[in-house]
Design a protein around this motif. Structure first.
Motif, short mmCIF file in Angstrom:
data_model
loop_
_atom_site.label_atom_id
_atom_site.label_comp_id
_atom_site.label_asym_id
_atom_site.label_seq_id
_atom_site.Cartn_x
_atom_site.Cartn_y
_atom_site.Cartn_z
N UNK A 1 62.38 -26.00 -51.54
CA UNK A 1 62.34 -27.34 -52.12
C UNK A 1 63.02 -28.34 -51.19
N UNK A 2 64.15 -27.95 -50.63
CA UNK A 2 64.89 -28.87 -49.76
C UNK A 2 64.09 -29.19 -48.50
N UNK A 3 63.37 -28.21 -47.99
CA UNK A 3 62.58 -28.45 -46.79
C UNK A 3 61.44 -29.43 -47.07
N UNK A 4 60.83 -29.31 -48.24
CA UNK A 4 59.78 -30.26 -48.63
C UNK A 4 60.38 -31.66 -48.77
N UNK A 5 61.53 -31.73 -49.39
CA UNK A 5 62.23 -33.00 -49.55
C UNK A 5 62.50 -33.63 -48.18
N UNK A 6 63.00 -32.84 -47.24
CA UNK A 6 63.28 -33.34 -45.89
C UNK A 6 62.00 -33.80 -45.20
N UNK A 7 60.90 -33.07 -45.39
CA UNK A 7 59.63 -33.47 -44.79
C UNK A 7 59.17 -34.82 -45.34
N UNK A 8 59.36 -35.05 -46.63
CA UNK A 8 58.97 -36.34 -47.22
C UNK A 8 59.84 -37.47 -46.67
N UNK A 9 61.13 -37.20 -46.51
CA UNK A 9 62.02 -38.21 -45.91
C UNK A 9 61.58 -38.51 -44.49
N UNK A 10 61.22 -37.47 -43.72
CA UNK A 10 60.73 -37.68 -42.35
C UNK A 10 59.55 -38.65 -42.33
N UNK A 11 58.58 -38.40 -43.20
CA UNK A 11 57.42 -39.29 -43.26
C UNK A 11 57.85 -40.71 -43.61
N UNK A 12 58.80 -40.82 -44.55
CA UNK A 12 59.28 -42.14 -44.96
C UNK A 12 59.94 -42.89 -43.81
N UNK A 13 60.76 -42.21 -43.04
CA UNK A 13 61.45 -42.86 -41.93
C UNK A 13 60.48 -43.33 -40.85
N UNK A 14 59.42 -42.58 -40.63
CA UNK A 14 58.43 -42.98 -39.63
C UNK A 14 57.72 -44.27 -40.06
N UNK B 1 57.34 -50.45 -40.10
CA UNK B 1 57.45 -51.67 -40.90
C UNK B 1 58.62 -52.54 -40.46
N UNK B 2 59.52 -51.99 -39.63
CA UNK B 2 60.68 -52.74 -39.17
C UNK B 2 61.82 -52.77 -40.16
N UNK B 3 61.92 -51.73 -40.99
CA UNK B 3 62.99 -51.63 -41.99
C UNK B 3 63.90 -50.48 -41.62
N UNK B 4 65.21 -50.72 -41.66
CA UNK B 4 66.20 -49.67 -41.41
C UNK B 4 66.93 -49.35 -42.70
N UNK B 5 66.94 -48.10 -43.14
CA UNK B 5 67.73 -47.74 -44.33
C UNK B 5 69.20 -48.11 -44.12
N UNK C 1 52.71 -47.65 -47.20
CA UNK C 1 53.09 -48.08 -45.85
C UNK C 1 52.35 -47.26 -44.79
N UNK C 2 52.14 -45.98 -45.08
CA UNK C 2 51.40 -45.14 -44.14
C UNK C 2 49.98 -45.67 -43.93
N UNK C 3 49.32 -46.02 -45.02
CA UNK C 3 47.96 -46.56 -44.91
C UNK C 3 47.97 -47.90 -44.16
N UNK C 4 48.97 -48.72 -44.43
CA UNK C 4 49.07 -50.03 -43.77
C UNK C 4 49.15 -49.89 -42.26
#
Length: 330
Positions: free
Chosen positions: A207-220, A225-229, A291-294
């Motif tokens: 589960x944690x690895x899937x969570x990390x993969x989703x975060x990776x996609x989000x950061x990309x 988009x020019x947004x920094x967490x 955002x990915x589609x954009x």
């Protein structure tokens, strides 16, 4: 200062209840079902690390007429209900009132401003989850400080919240903070798909690895988009990726030192399924996919998890997957 909590469910009742217990002038507004429950039982607020609070007489209303006297309206509805809530507020709000969005997601303040363009609208971030246990009982399962967008009115609110035992601070980068919270909240969907308490679910490395993969996609997509967490009063999603990918024998001792999660805590998305409400997944995984589609960037893990959550809600039950079983579906 008179405060109205609009859409008072789990988060609204927890925060509003603490303010009431501290003697603040607060009125909660929400659904008839919950109004009747609270009229019968009052509010009982609990968390692992402090004493339980009970408030017997709680001003919980379904008629919005008295909303006109509120100086501050704190919106706590689900993201999918924001536009409708703002429309309802339009008919009753005082010309001098201030609105604060205390919601998950990153688009709520813009939605409110589009409907109430002449009002001050502030964003905020709630770091913890609160679960309704029935009979007016609300339990906070995780920790952290509330973060409010910087402003004259929110500085006063921070003092009011802190005096009521709700630690809070302000930030000049609420968008960055809200995106950080969204990335952390991507696990809400996994918790729903597991049908487990949070601590047990994140105890499975898959589960944690899937969570990390989703975060990776989000950061990309955020970089595109020019947004920094921005830093929030909780896990830093950038550093979190490395931690949650670690083997259990390394992860567990570190996690035990860093975080406090009640053994029975669950995500708000799990609670939404339990009570027959619609999910916020379009405002979590859906924002990453959008955002990915954009930007023409694939986000397959977030896309697939979004589909599985919608399927679970259509079927009105969690598939109760293990982490490994979920991985096989991605």
């Amino acid at each position: 200062m008179k405060i109205a909590i609009f859409g008072a469910g789990s988060i609204g009742c927890y925060i509003g209840g603490h303010l009431l217990a501290n003697g603040q002038n607060v009125t909660l507004f929400g659904r008839e079902r919950l109004a009747k429950t609270i009229e019968q039982y009052g509010l009982t607020l609990s968390q692992k690390s402090s004493n339980t609070i009970h408030i017997k007489d709680v001003p919980y209303e379904t008629d919005l007429t008295s909303l006109t006297s509120a100086d501050v309206i704190i919106l706590t509805v689900k993201s999918q209900d924001t536009a409708n809530a703002a429309q309802q507020i339009t008919e009753h709000i005082s010309p001098d009132a201030v609105i604060m969005s205390l919601q998950n997601g990153v688009a709520n303040t813009d939605t409110i401003k589009s409907i109430l363009p002449t009002y001050k609208v502030y964003g905020a971030m709630v770091p913890y989850n609160v679960v309704g246990l029935g009979e007016g009982k609300f339990h906070r399962g995780t920790g952290g400080d509330l973060v409010l967008e910087t402003g004259t009115e929110t500085e006063v609110l921070v003092e009011t919240l802190t005096d009521a035992g709700l630690e809070a601070r302000t930030t000049t980068d609420i968008i960055g903070v809200q995106w950080s919270k969204l990335l952390v909240n991507l696990n809400n969907a996994l918790n729903l798909l597991s049908d487990m308490p949070l601590w047990a679910q994140v105890g499975q490395r898959a589960f944690r690895q899937i969570w990390a993969d989703m975060i990776d996609e989000g950061l990309v997509v955020l970089k595109a988009e020019g947004i920094a967490p921005a830093p929030m009063s909780g896990p830093d999603p950038v550093k979190l990726r490395g931690l949650i990918r670690l083997p259990n024998f390394i992860y567990q001792p570190i996690a035990n030192r860093m975080t406090t999660i009640d053994p029975e805590a669950r995500s708000s998305m799990w609670e939404d399924l339990k009570f027959g409400r619609s999910p916020e997944v379009d405002y979590l995984q859906g924002e990453i996919s959008k955002l990915g589609r954009k930007h023409g960037i694939p986000t397959p893990i977030n896309d697939r998890v979004l589909q599985l959550v919608k399927q679970a809600f259509a079927e009105k039950k969690s598939p109760a997957l293990t982490g490994k079983a979920l991985r096989s579906l991605l």
